[in-house]
Design an enzyme around this catalytic site. Structure first.
Site, PDB file in Angstrom:
ATOM      1  N   TYR A 155       0.845  -1.191   0.000  1.00 53.45           N
ATOM      2  CA  TYR A 155       0.000   0.000   0.000  1.00 53.45           C
ATOM      3  C   TYR A 155       0.882   1.243   0.000  1.00 53.45           C
ATOM      4  CZ  TYR A 155      -3.731  -3.238   1.453  1.00 53.45           C
ATOM      5  OH  TYR A 155      -4.621  -4.281   1.538  1.00 53.45           O
TER       6      TYR A 155
ATOM      7  N   SER B 134     -13.340  -4.705   2.027  1.00 51.57           N
ATOM      8  CA  SER B 134     -14.393  -4.044   1.239  1.00 51.57           C
ATOM      9  C   SER B 134     -15.792  -4.502   1.654  1.00 51.57           C
ATOM     10  CB  SER B 134     -14.178  -4.275  -0.256  1.00 51.57           C
ATOM     11  OG  SER B 134     -12.956  -3.737  -0.686  1.00 51.57           O
ATOM     12  N   PRO B 135     -16.099  -4.555   2.959  1.00 53.44           N
ATOM     13  CA  PRO B 135     -17.419  -5.033   3.391  1.00 53.44           C
ATOM     14  C   PRO B 135     -18.551  -4.057   3.065  1.00 53.44           C
ATOM     15  CG  PRO B 135     -16.204  -4.170   5.264  1.00 53.44           C
ATOM     16  CD  PRO B 135     -15.245  -4.174   4.106  1.00 53.44           C
ATOM     17  N   LEU B 136     -18.181  -2.841   2.660  1.00 50.29           N
ATOM     18  CA  LEU B 136     -19.182  -1.856   2.248  1.00 50.29           C
ATOM     19  C   LEU B 136     -19.201  -1.672   0.732  1.00 50.29           C
ATOM     20  CD1 LEU B 136     -18.695   0.845   5.035  1.00 50.29           C
ATOM     21  CD2 LEU B 136     -20.490  -0.886   4.849  1.00 50.29           C
TER      22      LEU B 136
ATOM     23  N   ARG C 156     -16.736  -1.125  -1.277  1.00 47.39           N
ATOM     24  CA  ARG C 156     -15.874   0.026  -1.586  1.00 47.39           C
ATOM     25  C   ARG C 156     -16.638   1.349  -1.453  1.00 47.39           C
ATOM     26  NH1 ARG C 156     -11.473  -2.758  -3.333  1.00 47.39           N
ATOM     27  NH2 ARG C 156     -11.899  -4.723  -4.390  1.00 47.39           N
ATOM     28  N   GLY C 157     -17.499   1.407  -0.427  1.00 46.56           N
ATOM     29  CA  GLY C 157     -18.257   2.615  -0.121  1.00 46.56           C
ATOM     30  C   GLY C 157     -19.607   2.693  -0.789  1.00 46.56           C
ATOM     31  N   PHE C 158     -19.833   1.871  -1.812  1.00 42.82           N
ATOM     32  CA  PHE C 158     -21.069   1.979  -2.580  1.00 42.82           C
ATOM     33  C   PHE C 158     -22.292   1.619  -1.747  1.00 42.82           C
ATOM     34  CE2 PHE C 158     -24.268   0.502  -5.629  1.00 42.82           C
ATOM     35  CZ  PHE C 158     -24.293   1.574  -6.499  1.00 42.82           C
TER      36      PHE C 158
END
Length: 325
Positions: A59, A213-215, A217-219
């Site tokens: 990263y 990415s449990p959301l 990626r924000g979507f």
């Protein structure tokens, strides 16, 4: 925050962790970095009980570990269950999605042995609590990579080791060499692939499962309504689900999540995270954020209890338009 354990023999952690990648890599990469705010978010996460702090050497590359190291200095390291990764390397400064660094595999034992020392130097610590093989290198037998990871544990440089984005067969091959403490893979209301085989196997074996990415990626939190909402050079601009036609169709998923959230008295992000947590006793999502407001919202999901009706309705959401990558 409610707690669980990082695997059957691991340390106690909050049921929600913190993914740090987006603080310095992948999202809005040409925008100004606010490291002071990010450091504050990491320390506030510890205050709120989100004690699993996840990063990787790739990263940035390297800058995210340096940032996490600064955040955990001054006595904060003892409060964190610190996780980093090895096995992916930047092969060129640009060329990946969103003009981010192009990434390749390196699971060679000599790379792993050298990389842990560099990670510890950047993180400012003498050990990590969890060292993860970021991806299995197709050119290196997993037994060789995992054997080098086991050497890191034997040397006292990592307490436990984990895998990322693997099959059940790969987990079993690694287990024959050294115990697998955790598996990290994408899991959310719109990415459910691990539910078929990998997550049940982890539950049976006492292996923690760490959804990134449990959301979505924000979507799934309802933060985007069009492709133009994404910052320039953002990683998500290269993903199929965020292309305009697919995104427009996927907004129906967000609308349904919002309806269930209103019924549950929670935010859409909290409902999406609570559904992930409900998938198993040692399922520990690591949503990423660099914003104090979103951190508070995410951490509060650890205490959201969804009803059986809520879970049934969320289980029945349609599949998204577009692939993951």
């Amino acid at each position: 925050m409610r707690t669980t354990t990082l695997g059957s023999t691991g340390p106690e952690v909050g049921v929600i962790g913190l993914g740090c990648m987006g603080m310095s890599h992948g999202y809005d990469i040409t925008g100004p970095r606010d490291d002071d705010t990010s450091i504050g978010v990491i320390r506030q996460a510890l205050d709120l009980g989100a004690t699993l702090i996840d990063t990787s050497d790739v990263y940035g590359p390297y800058t995210n570990e340096q940032l996490v190291g600064r955040a955990l200095a001054g006595g904060h390291r003892e409060r964190a269950v610190l996780a980093t990764k090895v096995g992916l390397v930047a092969t060129s400064p640009t060329g990946g999605p969103g003009n981010s660094p192009k990434i390749g595999n390196n699971g060679r034992p000599e790379h792993i042995r050298a990389a842990i020392d560099e990670s510890l130097r950047r993180l400012g610590t003498d050990h990590v609590d969890l060292y993860q093989l970021h991806r299995v290198d197709p050119e290196v037998p997993i037994e060789e990579s995992w054997g080098a990871m086991a050497e890191v544990v034997a040397a006292g440089k990592a307490r436990q080791i984990g895998l990322s984005e693997v099959t059940v067969a790969q987990i079993a091959r690694a287990q024959a060499v050294h115990p697998v403490a955790s598996v990290q893979s994408e899991l959310s209301l719109w990415t459910r692939d691990p539910l078929t085989e990998v997550l049940p196997y982890c539950a049976e074996q006492g292996i923690a499962f760490l959804p990134f990415s449990p959301l979505g990626r924000g979507f799934l939190a309802g933060r985007f309504t069009s492709f133009d909402d994404l910052p320039a050079d953002d990683f998500r601009r290269g993903l199929p689900r965020f292309q305009q036609d697919a995104l427009r169709a996927n907004l129906a998923i967000v609308a349904r999540v919002r309806e269930i959230a209103d019924r549950a008295g929670a935010s859409p992000a909290q409902v999406a995270l609570a559904w992930v947590v409900a998938q198993g006793d040692r399922v520990i999502p690591i949503p990423g954020t660099k914003t104090p407001k979103y951190l508070l919202d995410n951490c509060a999901a650890g205490d959201v209890q969804l009803s059986s009706e809520d879970l049934t309705d969320l289980d029945g959401l349609p599949a998204p338009e577009g692939g993951r990558y």
